[in-house]
Design a protein around this motif. Structure first.
Motif, short mmCIF file in Angstrom:
data_model
loop_
_atom_site.label_atom_id
_atom_site.label_comp_id
_atom_site.label_asym_id
_atom_site.label_seq_id
_atom_site.Cartn_x
_atom_site.Cartn_y
_atom_site.Cartn_z
N PRO A 141 -6.42 1.53 8.51
CA PRO A 141 -6.62 1.35 7.07
C PRO A 141 -6.16 2.58 6.27
O PRO A 141 -6.26 3.70 6.75
CB PRO A 141 -8.13 1.18 6.93
N GLU A 158 -7.87 0.21 1.01
CA GLU A 158 -7.81 -0.99 1.86
C GLU A 158 -9.23 -1.45 2.19
O GLU A 158 -10.12 -0.65 2.47
CB GLU A 158 -7.05 -0.69 3.15
N GLY A 159 -9.44 -2.74 2.14
CA GLY A 159 -10.77 -3.29 2.43
C GLY A 159 -11.60 -3.43 1.16
O GLY A 159 -12.60 -4.14 1.15
N ASP A 161 -9.82 -2.77 -2.45
CA ASP A 161 -8.89 -3.17 -3.51
C ASP A 161 -7.78 -4.07 -3.00
O ASP A 161 -7.11 -4.75 -3.77
CB ASP A 161 -8.31 -1.92 -4.18
N PHE A 162 -7.55 -4.04 -1.70
CA PHE A 162 -6.60 -4.98 -1.08
C PHE A 162 -7.02 -5.17 0.37
O PHE A 162 -7.68 -4.30 0.96
CB PHE A 162 -5.16 -4.48 -1.19
N SER A 163 -6.68 -6.34 0.92
CA SER A 163 -7.08 -6.56 2.31
C SER A 163 -5.87 -6.59 3.23
O SER A 163 -5.96 -6.17 4.38
CB SER A 163 -7.89 -7.86 2.43
N ASP A 164 -4.74 -7.04 2.71
CA ASP A 164 -3.53 -7.11 3.54
C ASP A 164 -2.72 -5.83 3.31
O ASP A 164 -2.39 -5.51 2.16
CB ASP A 164 -2.73 -8.35 3.11
N GLU A 167 -0.05 -5.79 0.73
CA GLU A 167 -0.38 -5.63 -0.71
C GLU A 167 -0.41 -4.15 -1.09
O GLU A 167 0.05 -3.76 -2.16
CB GLU A 167 -1.78 -6.17 -0.99
#
Ligand code: AMP
Ligand code: GLY
Length: 468
Positions: A141, A158-159, A161-164, A167
């Motif tokens: 991450p 990550e986790g 504001d975005f997960s992929d 992104e």
């Protein structure tokens, strides 16, 4: 003593209140008419606080003994330099020194140059191809940050504001394509804390540690904000922060100041280290060149002994009296009342009727932020953080309960995070750190060379017993 306060937010109201307790005369230069500051100020001027010439002209006309700069924007614009050039002793670093906050690239590079192992894995890709290579190389991450000032809102984690990861990569590339510099950092796992200090030529004088709540919504959901509230503990540690880890963080601040000095960059002002307490000790998330908002409100509320004006003048002239750096041994909780939709799409303009007398009688202080006066006992919310309520007590959760009780004296539409300073929230954070540090816990993927904490995490240095 006569002091100029630059800035018009809640942090500056708390600063002015601490000066007023020292019987200083206060004058204010700010863009907005903050009702709390207006009440305390002998004189005030509506001006752009980043306009050095107009701030200096006002300071001169008022014949001030010193100045203190609250927000980062005037520091970034060199207002401290302009005041010093006019021979007005100033609390606030030069534009050059403020790069510790205004350029995250400068900050990380400074630490690296001086061998201060306080950073996570970090890269500064300059092409879109490099963004992909960096992220692939991290293999875990990550966090994307624009280089400059973002008011706490441009950082994507990550986790949260975005997960992929794709992104995150798109965001990093968009920042590059807009012409900015970008940092990609390994995501740190742990609990954040703010360690502020007064810094002057002869030393670094730490304030109580504080934990800020950055996310807009309860349960730490929603976007990053400037901070929805914060708490501090009566022993100046935090429920999850043992003394040895706080000392390790303070040591990093000392070494950072020494690094700046070694490069010929003096620092007279407030230095705020935002740290993540990880399984392996404190790691620097960022430095700020000023009091935190809200964290400064916690610290300034506790500053009651000694003469604050004298302390500030000492910092501004290079020599602080350590006997004046004293904070009361009480816990504090700050909660911000914000306009509905804050953190996403704020709806300004709502009225708040505040029975300040009743709130103060309940042992809670009212600190005004982004609001304007709208008649007796009434303020109009702007689009940012409106009113901070500060409770103090022996235990953190008691201070939180006091703030909650005071809310019945505020009428109108607002949002507030009820989970700040609750027993449940504190216990969750203690448990989070305990799990991260448990023997046999998955080793942190951090490539850090940060020195491990000097004491085992749940030794006598911890303060979990203060939870009750
Ligand atoms: P900053 O502006 O650098 O303080 O970032 C804003 C917020 O993003 C911080 O308060 C953290 O909650 C989060 N953040 C920034 N950098 C990291 C990191 N390397 N790992 C985890 N969270 C981070
Ligand atoms: N509360 C975070 C900051 O002042 O930057």
């Amino acid at each position: 003593m006569k002091f100029l306060v630059v800035g018009g937010g809640a942090r500056e109201h708390a600063l002015a209140a601490a000066l007023a307790r020292a019987e200083a005369t206060i004058v204010v230069a700010s863009a907005n008419a903050n009702p709390g500051l207006e009440r305390l100020a002998r004189a005030s001027v509506r001006t752009d606080p980043t306009d050095g010439a107009s701030v200096v002209a006002f300071a001169r006309a008022q014949g001030v003994d010193g100045a203190v700069i609250g927000p980062e924007a005037p520091l970034a614009a060199g207002v401290a330099d302009a005041l010093r050039a006019a021979e007005i002793p100033t609390v606030g670093p030069s534009r050059d020194a403020a790069r510790i906050e205004t350029s995250k690239v400068f900050c990380r590079a400074l630490l690296a140059r001086h061998g201060i192992a306080a950073s996570p894995k970090v890269a500064t890709p300059t092409t879109v191809e490099e963004v992909d290579r960096t992220i692939a190389g991290f293999g875990g991450p990550f966090v994307v940050k624009p280089d400059g000032l973002t008011a706490g809102k441009g950082v994507w984690v990550e986790g949260a504001d975005f997960s992929d990861p794709k992104e995150g990569a798109v965001y990093a590339k968009s920042l590059l394509l807009q012409g900015g510099r970008v940092l990609i950092e390994e995501k740190l796992e742990g609990e954040e804390f703010s360690q502020m200090a007064f810094v002057t030529d002869d030393g670094v004088y730490p304030m109580p540690a504080v934990q800020d709540f950055k996310r807009a919504r309860e349960g730490n959901l929603g976007g990053n904000t400037g901070g929805m509230g914060s708490y501090s503990q009566r022993d100046h540690l935090l429920p999850f922060l043992p003394a040895a880890d706080r000392e390790a963080a303070i040591d990093l601040v000392h070494r950072t100041v020494a690094g700046l000095r070694a490069e010929g960059i003096p620092y007279r002002g407030i230095l705020y280290g935002g740290f993540m307490l990880t399984a392996r000790g404190p790691v620097l998330v960022e430095y700020n060149a000023r009091f935190g908002d809200p964290e400064g409100i916690n610290a300034l509320t506790l500053y009651e002994e000694g003469n604050f004006a004298e302390l500030l003048l000492g910092i501004a002239t290079g020599r602080a009296d350590p006997n004046l750096v004293r904070f009361r041994l009480r816990s504090t909780v700050v909660k911000y009342l914000v306009p509905p939709g804050y953190g996403d799409r704020p709806q300004p303009g709502g009225l708040l009727a505040i029975d300040e007398g009743a709130i103060e009688a309940a042992g809670v202080h009212v600190v005004y932020g982004s609001v304007e006066a709208a008649g007796p006992g009434t303020v109009r919310l702007g689009s940012s953080r409106g009113v901070a309520l500060v409770g103090e007590a022996s235990a953190i959760h008691e201070a939180g309960t006091r703030v909650e009780a005071a809310l019945r004296f505020v009428r109108g539409e607002y949002y507030v995070r009820h989970d700040i300073g609750t027993k449940d929230d504190l216990a969750r954070r203690v448990e989070h750190l305990r799990q991260l540090r448990a023997p046999g816990a998955k080793p942190s993927p951090l490539p850090l060379s940060v020195a491990p904490a000097a004491a085992p995490p749940s030794s006598a240095g911890t303060s979990e017993q203060l939870l009750d």
